[in-house]
Scaffold this motif. Structure first.
Motif, PDB file in Angstrom:
ATOM      1  N   GLY A 263      -5.509  -8.129   6.091  1.00  0.00           N
ATOM      2  CA  GLY A 263      -5.743  -6.947   5.266  1.00  0.00           C
ATOM      3  C   GLY A 263      -6.499  -5.855   6.012  1.00  0.00           C
ATOM      4  O   GLY A 263      -7.032  -4.938   5.398  1.00  0.00           O
TER       5      GLY A 263
ATOM      6  N   SER B  82      -0.254 -10.094   5.239  1.00  0.00           N
ATOM      7  CA  SER B  82      -1.578  -9.705   5.763  1.00  0.00           C
ATOM      8  C   SER B  82      -1.832 -10.278   7.164  1.00  0.00           C
ATOM      9  O   SER B  82      -2.810 -11.001   7.382  1.00  0.00           O
TER      10      SER B  82
ATOM     11  N   ASP C  54       9.602  -5.068   2.727  1.00  0.00           N
ATOM     12  CA  ASP C  54       9.124  -6.014   1.709  1.00  0.00           C
ATOM     13  C   ASP C  54       8.304  -5.298   0.644  1.00  0.00           C
ATOM     14  O   ASP C  54       7.267  -4.721   0.931  1.00  0.00           O
TER      15      ASP C  54
ATOM     16  N   SER D 292       7.047 -17.050  -2.611  1.00  0.00           N
ATOM     17  CA  SER D 292       5.821 -16.606  -1.966  1.00  0.00           C
ATOM     18  C   SER D 292       4.650 -17.352  -2.592  1.00  0.00           C
ATOM     19  O   SER D 292       4.647 -17.594  -3.806  1.00  0.00           O
ATOM     20  N   ASN D 293       3.679 -17.698  -1.757  1.00  0.00           N
ATOM     21  CA  ASN D 293       2.456 -18.351  -2.224  1.00  0.00           C
ATOM     22  C   ASN D 293       2.718 -19.689  -2.916  1.00  0.00           C
ATOM     23  O   ASN D 293       1.981 -20.082  -3.830  1.00  0.00           O
TER      24      ASN D 293
ATOM     25  N   ARG E  50       0.835  -1.219   0.000  1.00  0.00           N
ATOM     26  CA  ARG E  50       0.000   0.000   0.000  1.00  0.00           C
ATOM     27  C   ARG E  50       0.862   1.259   0.000  1.00  0.00           C
ATOM     28  O   ARG E  50       0.361   2.351   0.249  1.00  0.00           O
TER      29      ARG E  50
ATOM     30  N   LEU F 108      -3.061  -8.918   9.629  1.00  0.00           N
ATOM     31  CA  LEU F 108      -4.374  -8.485  10.139  1.00  0.00           C
ATOM     32  C   LEU F 108      -5.470  -8.826   9.131  1.00  0.00           C
ATOM     33  O   LEU F 108      -6.546  -8.208   9.139  1.00  0.00           O
TER      34      LEU F 108
ATOM     35  N   ARG G  49       0.467   3.513  14.003  1.00  0.00           N
ATOM     36  CA  ARG G  49       0.078   2.093  14.069  1.00  0.00           C
ATOM     37  C   ARG G  49       1.310   1.187  14.027  1.00  0.00           C
ATOM     38  O   ARG G  49       1.296   0.093  14.593  1.00  0.00           O
TER      39      ARG G  49
ATOM     40  N   THR H 174       0.223  -1.519   7.533  1.00  0.00           N
ATOM     41  CA  THR H 174      -0.262  -0.170   7.827  1.00  0.00           C
ATOM     42  C   THR H 174       0.660   0.880   7.225  1.00  0.00           C
ATOM     43  O   THR H 174       1.875   0.698   7.144  1.00  0.00           O
ATOM     44  N   GLN H 175       0.052   1.977   6.826  1.00  0.00           N
ATOM     45  CA  GLN H 175       0.819   3.109   6.302  1.00  0.00           C
ATOM     46  C   GLN H 175       0.697   4.291   7.267  1.00  0.00           C
ATOM     47  O   GLN H 175       0.747   5.458   6.866  1.00  0.00           O
TER      48      GLN H 175
HETATM   49  N1  LIG Z   1       3.217 -12.162  -1.211  1.00  0.00           N
HETATM   50  C1  LIG Z   1       1.985 -11.796  -1.436  1.00  0.00           C
HETATM   51  O1  LIG Z   1       1.294 -12.317  -2.324  1.00  0.00           O
HETATM   52  C2  LIG Z   1       1.420 -10.697  -0.626  1.00  0.00           C
HETATM   53  C3  LIG Z   1       0.053 -10.371  -0.693  1.00  0.00           C
HETATM   54  C4  LIG Z   1      -0.417  -9.352   0.123  1.00  0.00           C
HETATM   55  C5  LIG Z   1       0.453  -8.679   0.977  1.00  0.00           C
HETATM   56  N2  LIG Z   1       1.782  -8.999   1.002  1.00  0.00           N
HETATM   57  C6  LIG Z   1       2.733  -8.317   1.895  1.00  0.00           C
HETATM   58  O2  LIG Z   1       2.173  -8.205   3.189  1.00  0.00           O
HETATM   59  C7  LIG Z   1       2.153  -6.833   3.566  1.00  0.00           C
HETATM   60  C8  LIG Z   1       1.002  -6.592   4.490  1.00  0.00           C
HETATM   61  O3  LIG Z   1      -0.236  -6.884   3.860  1.00  0.00           O
HETATM   62  P1  LIG Z   1      -1.521  -6.068   4.272  1.00  0.00           P
HETATM   63  O4  LIG Z   1      -1.347  -4.646   3.924  1.00  0.00           O
HETATM   64  O5  LIG Z   1      -2.709  -6.780   3.769  1.00  0.00           O
HETATM   65  O6  LIG Z   1      -1.387  -6.229   5.891  1.00  0.00           O
HETATM   66  P2  LIG Z   1      -2.336  -6.072   7.123  1.00  0.00           P
HETATM   67  O7  LIG Z   1      -1.448  -5.544   8.191  1.00  0.00           O
HETATM   68  O8  LIG Z   1      -3.065  -7.329   7.349  1.00  0.00           O
HETATM   69  O9  LIG Z   1      -3.424  -4.973   6.726  1.00  0.00           O
HETATM   70  C9  LIG Z   1      -3.083  -3.635   6.574  1.00  0.00           C
HETATM   71  C10 LIG Z   1      -4.347  -2.837   6.431  1.00  0.00           C
HETATM   72  O10 LIG Z   1      -5.011  -2.854   7.680  1.00  0.00           O
HETATM   73  C11 LIG Z   1      -5.274  -1.523   8.095  1.00  0.00           C
HETATM   74  N3  LIG Z   1      -5.107  -1.440   9.538  1.00  0.00           N
HETATM   75  C12 LIG Z   1      -4.024  -1.714  10.252  1.00  0.00           C
HETATM   76  N4  LIG Z   1      -4.235  -1.515  11.573  1.00  0.00           N
HETATM   77  C13 LIG Z   1      -5.483  -1.113  11.675  1.00  0.00           C
HETATM   78  C14 LIG Z   1      -6.272  -0.748  12.762  1.00  0.00           C
HETATM   79  N5  LIG Z   1      -5.814  -0.799  14.030  1.00  0.00           N
HETATM   80  N6  LIG Z   1      -7.545  -0.385  12.522  1.00  0.00           N
HETATM   81  C15 LIG Z   1      -8.023  -0.355  11.271  1.00  0.00           C
HETATM   82  N7  LIG Z   1      -7.302  -0.687  10.168  1.00  0.00           N
HETATM   83  C16 LIG Z   1      -6.035  -1.073  10.381  1.00  0.00           C
HETATM   84  C17 LIG Z   1      -4.247  -0.666   7.388  1.00  0.00           C
HETATM   85  O11 LIG Z   1      -4.748   0.647   7.235  1.00  0.00           O
HETATM   86  P3  LIG Z   1      -3.809   1.930   7.595  1.00  0.00           P
HETATM   87  O12 LIG Z   1      -2.745   1.995   6.573  1.00  0.00           O
HETATM   88  O13 LIG Z   1      -4.794   3.060   7.500  1.00  0.00           O
HETATM   89  O14 LIG Z   1      -3.308   1.729   8.985  1.00  0.00           O
HETATM   90  C18 LIG Z   1      -4.104  -1.386   6.074  1.00  0.00           C
HETATM   91  O15 LIG Z   1      -5.084  -0.976   5.152  1.00  0.00           O
HETATM   92  C19 LIG Z   1       2.102  -6.080   2.231  1.00  0.00           C
HETATM   93  O16 LIG Z   1       2.517  -4.732   2.344  1.00  0.00           O
HETATM   94  C20 LIG Z   1       3.053  -6.908   1.414  1.00  0.00           C
HETATM   95  O17 LIG Z   1       4.383  -6.559   1.730  1.00  0.00           O
HETATM   96  C21 LIG Z   1       2.258 -10.002   0.230  1.00  0.00           C
END
Ligand SMILES: NC(=O)c1ccc[n+]([C@@H]2O[C@H](COP(=O)([O-])OP(=O)(O)OC[C@H]3O[C@@H](n4cnc5c(N)ncnc54)[C@H](OP(=O)(O)O)[C@@H]3O)[C@@H](O)[C@H]2O)c1
Length: 310
Positions: free
Chosen positions: A226, A222, A62, A170-171, A37, A224, A280, A275-276
Motif C-alpha cells: 500500500g 498491494s 484490475d 480473491s482473499n 485508487r 508495495l 511511477r 500507483t496513480q
Molecule cells: N483483492 C483485494 O482485496 C485487494 C485489496 C487491495 C488492493 N487490491 C488491488 O491491488 C491494487 C494495488 O493495491 P495498492 O494500491 O495498495 O498497491 P501498492 O502498489 O502496494 O501501493 C500503491 C500506493 O503506494 C504509493 N506509491 C507507489 N510508489 C511509491 C513511491 N515510489 N513512493 C511513495 N509512494 C508510492 C502510491 O501512491 P501514488 O499513487 O502517489 O504513486 C499508492 O498510494 C489495487 O489497485 C487493487 O487493484 C486488491
C-alpha cells in the motif's frame, strides 16, 4: 557466505496465462494496473493512466465494484464508472486489456455471494464499465455464509451467459478455493492474495503452493504494502536497509526492488500496481530487469520477518 556465488535471477519477466494453458487464452504481463485508487471525475487523467499502463504491457486492468469507496472517492461503483468513461471515450482500448473486476462485497452486509447478489453485481459492473463481457470476474472476499455449490453454479451461469470469460477468487483460503473448485464446471483461473515483502503470510499458509498446484494465476495485491515499502512507514528498518542496499546495487529505487521481489516467487505472481502516477508506472518496469537471486530474496524474507532461517 561467499560473495563468489553466481546465482541466476529469480525475477520472472514473462507473460502469464490465466489458468493452465488450455483453460483460457487470456495472457497478461507481469505487471498490472490496479484501480483501487482510480477515482474522481477526471477522464483525461484516467485515460492517460490506462493508456500508459497498456503501453507498458500492463494489460491486466484490475478493478472492483466496491472501488471508489475510500481514497478520495465518493462511493461504491466510482472506479468502474471512471474506467467506463475512459472506454467510452477510447473504445479501442477495450481489446488491448484483460478486464478484471470483482463482486461480492456488499455495503452494510458485508459479504454476499448469493446467486441473486452476484448475478446482479456482475450486471451492474457490465453497465458501469459499458462493456459486453468481463474477461475475469473474481469473488472479492469469501462469503462465509454461502455454500460453495451455490457460488459455483452462479459463476458457471455467468460464463455460460457470455457475460464473463473466466472466473477467479480473491482473499480465499486454500480450503475455500478447493471447495469452490470442486463444484465449478469451468476452471478457476486466478487467485488474488495480498503478497509483498510487507505481507509474507502466504509464503507458508498454502495459498501460493495451491496456486502452483492448481495452475491459478497469482494476482498479488498491494505489492508495495500500500506504499509503505516505498515510504518506509511502519516497516522494519532492517527490511528497508536490505531493500535499499539491493536498490543501490541494481541502480533502481526501493519500490522497484520490492516489486521485483514479488515477481521472484516461483508461482510467477502478477504484481498489481496501485500507483496513480504515470511516471511511477514507467519506473516500475525496471523491476523486470532487476537481478534478484535466491540469496537476495532470502535476505528480504529474513529482514522482513526478523527471524533467521534455521
Ligand atoms: N483483492 C483485494 O482485496 C485487494 C485489496 C487491495 C488492493 N487490491 C488491488 O491491488 C491494487 C494495488 O493495491 P495498492 O494500491 O495498495 O498497491 P501498492 O502498489 O502496494 O501501493 C500503491 C500506493 O503506494 C504509493 N506509491 C507507489 N510508489 C511509491 C513511491 N515510489 N513512493 C511513495 N509512494 C508510492 C502510491 O501512491 P501514488 O499513487 O502517489 O504513486 C499508492 O498510494 C489495487 O489497485 C487493487 O487493484 C486488491
Amino acid at each position: 557466505m561467499s560473495d563468489e556465488l553466481d546465482l541466476p535471477s529469480l525475477v520472472d519477466a514473462g507473460a502469464r496465462t490465466l489458468g493452465f494453458d488450455d483453460d483460457t487464452d487470456l495472457e497478461v504481463g507481469p505487471l498490472a494496473f490496479g484501480c483501487w485508487r482510480f477515482v474522481g471525475s477526471d477522464v483525461a487523467r484516467g485515460r492517460e493512466l490506462i493508456e500508459t499502463a497498456l503501453e507498458l504491457d500492463m494489460n491486466l486492468i484490475d478493478t472492483a465494484d466496491i472501488y471508489g469507496r475510500g481514497h478520495g472517492g465518493r462511493g461504491f461503483g466510482e472506479a468502474e464508472e471512471l474506467l467506463g468513461k475512459v472506454l467510452a471515450e477510447a473504445p479501442e482500448l477495450r481489446d488491448q486489456m484483460v478486464l478484471a473486476t470483482k463482486g461480492g462485497i456488499r455495503e452494510g452486509v458485508p459479504y454476499d455471494s448469493s446467486p441473486d447478489h452476484l448475478t446482479q453485481a456482475c450486471d451492474d459492473s457490465l453497465r458501469r464499465l459499458g462493456v459486453d463481457v468481463i474477461d475475469l470476474y473474481q469473488v472479492h472476499r469469501p462469503d462465509l455464509l454461502a455454500h460453495p455449490l451455490d457460488v459455483a453454479e452462479t459463476l458457471d451461469a455467468l460464463v455460460d451467459s457470455g457475460k464473463v470469460r473466466a472466473v477467479g477468487v480473491s482473499n480465499h483460503t486454500p480450503a475455500q478455493v478447493r471447495a469452490l473448485a470442486e463444484y465449478l464446471e469451468v476452471p478457476l483461473v486466478s487467485t488474488q492474495p495480498e503478497y509483498s515483502a510487507a505481507h509474507l503470510d502466504h509464503l507458508r499458509d498454502g495459498v501460493l503452493d495451491q496456486a502452483m498446484e492448481l495452475g491459478l494465476a497469482v494476482l498479488a495485491w498491494s505489492p508495495l504494502g500500500g506504499g509503505r515499502l516505498a515510504t518506509g512507514e511502519g516497516v522494519r528498518p532492517e527490511l528497508i536497509a536490505v531493500l535499499d542496499e539491493l536498490a543501490g546495487r541494481e541502480g533502481v529505487d526501493r519500490a522497484t526492488i520490492a516489486t521485483a521481489f514479488v515477481l521472484s516467487h516461483p508461482s510467477s505472481p502478477v504484481a498489481i500496481l496501485g500507483t496513480q502516477t504515470p511516471d511511477r508506472l514507467r519506473e516500475a518496469t525496471k523491476a523486470l530487469d532487476v537481478h534478484l537471486d535466491r540469496r537476495d530474496a532470502y535476505r528480504i524474507i529474513e529482514a522482513a520477518e526478523g527471524v533467521p532461517h534455521p
